[in-house]
Design an enzyme around this catalytic site. Structure first.
Site, short mmCIF file in Angstrom:
data_model
loop_
_atom_site.label_atom_id
_atom_site.label_comp_id
_atom_site.label_asym_id
_atom_site.label_seq_id
_atom_site.Cartn_x
_atom_site.Cartn_y
_atom_site.Cartn_z
N TYR A 144 0.86 -1.19 0.00
CA TYR A 144 0.00 0.00 0.00
C TYR A 144 0.89 1.23 0.00
O TYR A 144 1.81 1.33 0.82
CB TYR A 144 -0.91 0.00 1.24
CG TYR A 144 -1.82 1.19 1.36
CD1 TYR A 144 -1.56 2.20 2.30
CD2 TYR A 144 -2.94 1.32 0.55
CE1 TYR A 144 -2.41 3.29 2.41
CE2 TYR A 144 -3.79 2.42 0.66
CZ TYR A 144 -3.50 3.41 1.60
OH TYR A 144 -4.34 4.48 1.70
N ASP A 239 9.43 2.67 -0.38
CA ASP A 239 8.39 3.39 0.35
C ASP A 239 8.59 3.09 1.84
O ASP A 239 8.18 2.03 2.33
CB ASP A 239 6.99 2.94 -0.12
CG ASP A 239 5.91 3.67 0.66
OD1 ASP A 239 4.72 3.47 0.32
OD2 ASP A 239 6.24 4.40 1.61
N LYS A 267 4.57 9.50 8.52
CA LYS A 267 4.33 9.03 9.88
C LYS A 267 5.30 9.64 10.91
O LYS A 267 5.17 10.80 11.29
CB LYS A 267 4.34 7.50 9.89
CG LYS A 267 3.19 6.91 9.03
CD LYS A 267 3.18 5.42 9.05
CE LYS A 267 2.21 4.86 8.02
NZ LYS A 267 0.80 4.91 8.46
P1 KE4 Z 1 -0.74 8.53 4.27
O1 KE4 Z 1 -1.24 9.21 3.02
O2 KE4 Z 1 -1.84 7.70 4.97
O3 KE4 Z 1 -0.02 9.48 5.22
O4 KE4 Z 1 0.38 7.46 3.87
C1 KE4 Z 1 0.07 6.50 2.89
C2 KE4 Z 1 1.04 5.33 3.04
C3 KE4 Z 1 2.07 5.20 2.15
N1 KE4 Z 1 2.96 4.18 2.25
C4 KE4 Z 1 2.86 3.27 3.25
C5 KE4 Z 1 3.86 2.16 3.33
C6 KE4 Z 1 1.81 3.37 4.19
O5 KE4 Z 1 1.72 2.43 5.19
C7 KE4 Z 1 0.88 4.41 4.10
C8 KE4 Z 1 -0.28 4.56 5.07
N2 KE4 Z 1 -0.43 3.53 6.05
C9 KE4 Z 1 -1.78 3.28 6.51
C10 KE4 Z 1 -1.70 2.15 7.52
N3 KE4 Z 1 -1.61 0.88 6.86
C11 KE4 Z 1 -2.42 4.52 7.07
C12 KE4 Z 1 -3.66 4.27 7.91
C13 KE4 Z 1 -4.93 4.68 7.22
O6 KE4 Z 1 -5.02 4.50 5.98
O7 KE4 Z 1 -5.82 5.17 7.94
#
Ligand code: KE4
Length: 430
Positions: A144, A239, A267
């Site tokens: 993801y 990533d 994060k």
């Molecule tokens: P954000 O746009 O949510 O800040 O980051 C996206 C992203 C990109 N790359 C990786 C490896 C990530 O894990 C994420 C976001 N992680 C999720 C948790 N699996 C965020 C939680 C959510 O979607 O509410």
């Protein structure tokens, strides 16, 4: 457990917010029941609107590596607030955090701040396409990279949790440039490269994926990707939104000694405030506007309050490397504790752990990629989630997520987590 205020708030929220939440996985759809509304957090605890407290193992999906509401972060934010909240103009703190990120993350020679991990990954792919003049990119099944259109194909995290790994709304035109491969399979990458000779701009992956639950790279896998990308002129993007500043000061790339061409971050980088970043080799990052032709922008990029929080967090991690050995001890203590309880109960469930990340899979198969992760019994996971929640331990509400530990976890709290685990397993399996 009394949750009437959370229930009231959730019912009301659904009148104004799609699904009542501002990010789908928070809705507890995969685990049953209704979401808990949080009033405040401190250290290792979340406190909800009904007065319940939980030892928590998500830590805002990663950022709270030092525990919630850390005094030094709070003070930094309050101090920055004295000078105003946003200027839309360059500030000294942005230069300071950029220099610090360059010094901490091996692949990053130049870096651009954005407001989320999604912005970071979307931008990194665009820059790689602009730099190479090629259109296609490779992503791994189950990984993801945020909700950018081109990533919502065989996506993990909330996308698979909600049952939409291939989201409606993503056009054929977009999807055709996203090539898919299983994680931990170098032959699949070689086949894609051979079939798309000279057309692949980038290969992006979570070096240690957490969005199908936690998986570990096979020995030599990351180096294998590095070698293929070097040979083919493909931009290798790690990533590290999850693993950056968590698995080591310099993230997975430092831990495994494999250096990508670009890295995306999020994060922890914001200390709990909305911050993302992408960076990499100078020759690539010089393509980013206004230095180069690839456009990317953001009203609140480098926001002074967010930078104050992020800079405080990164400065601490940079000068306290002992944090990582402590986090690994905590991760090993919890994972081995769970494993020995499961063995005592005659249960053969898979646990993957590295540093302060771990996942308990409700399958006896080794979980090394998306297909093996999907052999998990998600219904049983849902029962486990609820049993742990009712025993005061707050887990990620999906089998397809990793857990994130913080230095706020004491031996006493770890003991409580393991006791809750044993009681929960006995409850759901009887
Ligand atoms: P954000 O746009 O949510 O800040 O980051 C996206 C992203 C990109 N790359 C990786 C490896 C990530 O894990 C994420 C976001 N992680 C999720 C948790 N699996 C965020 C939680 C959510 O979607 O509410």
């Amino acid at each position: 457990m009394q949750i009437s205020e959370s229930k009231r708030l959730f019912a009301h929220a659904k009148n104004f917010i799609p699904g009542g939440v501002n990010s789908p996985v928070r809705a507890f759809r995969a685990v049953g029941g209704e979401p808990i509304f949080i009033k405040k957090a401190d250290g290792a605890f979340l406190h909800d609107e009904d007065g319940n407290s939980f030892i928590e193992l998500i830590n805002s999906w990663g950022p709270m590596i030092l525990g919630h509401n850390h005094p030094m972060i709070r003070e930094a934010v309050l101090e920055a607030m004295e000078n105003g909240t946003s200027f839309g103009a360059p500030t000294g703190r942005e230069v300071e955090i950029a220099e610090l990120i360059v010094s901490m993350v091996p692949s990053v020679e130049k870096v651009r701040m954005v407001n989320s991990g999604t912005e970071a990954t979307m931008s990194a792919i665009r820059v790689a396409r602009g730099y190479t003049g090629r259109d296609k990119f490779i992503k791994m099944e189950g990984h993801y990279h945020g909700h950018g259109d081109s990533f919502l194909i065989a996506a993990g995290s909330g996308a698979i949790t909600m049952g939409h790994p291939d989201s409606p709304g993503v056009t054929e035109g977009t999807a055709k440039d996203t090539l898919l491969a299983p994680y931990n399979d170098l032959d699949a990458i070689e086949n894609l490269v051979a079939a798309n000779d000279g057309k692949i701009a980038a290969l992006i992956l979570e070096p240690v994926p957490g969005n199908m639950g936690l998986c570990l790279p096979n020995p030599g896998y990351l180096q294998g990707l590095r070698d293929i990308c070097t040979r083919e002129g493909i931009v290798l993007i790690f990533d590290e939104v999850m693993t950056g500043f968590r698995l080591a000061r310099g993230g997975a790339q430092e831990l495994f000694g494999v250096i990508p061409d670009m890295t995306t971050l999020g994060k922890i980088i914001g200390g709990g405030m909305p911050v993302g970043a992408y960076g990499g080799k100078k020759e690539i990052m010089e393509f980013v506007s206004p230095a180069g032709p690839v456009y990317q922008a953001g009203t609140l990029s480098g926001n002074p309050i967010a930078m104050a929080a992020g800079l405080t967090m990164l400065k601490y991690l940079n000068t306290h490397p002992d944090v990582y050995s402590r986090l690994s001890e905590i991760g090993i203590q919890i994972a081995s504790g769970i494993a020995s309880i499961n063995e005592k109960l005659g249960l053969d469930f898979t646990i993957n752990q590295i540093g302060s990340m771990y996942s308990l899979f409700f399958t006896s198969e080794d979980v090394v990629d998306f297909e093996s992760a999907k052999t998990s019994d998600t219904n049983l996971f849902g029962k486990y989630f609820q049993a742990m929640l009712h025993r005061g331990v707050y887990l990620a509400p999906s089998q397809y997520e990793t857990l994130f530990l913080s230095t706020a976890l004491t031996d006493e709290l770890i003991g409580k987590i393991l006791l809750a685990h044993e009681e929960s397993m006995k409850e759901i399996l009887n």
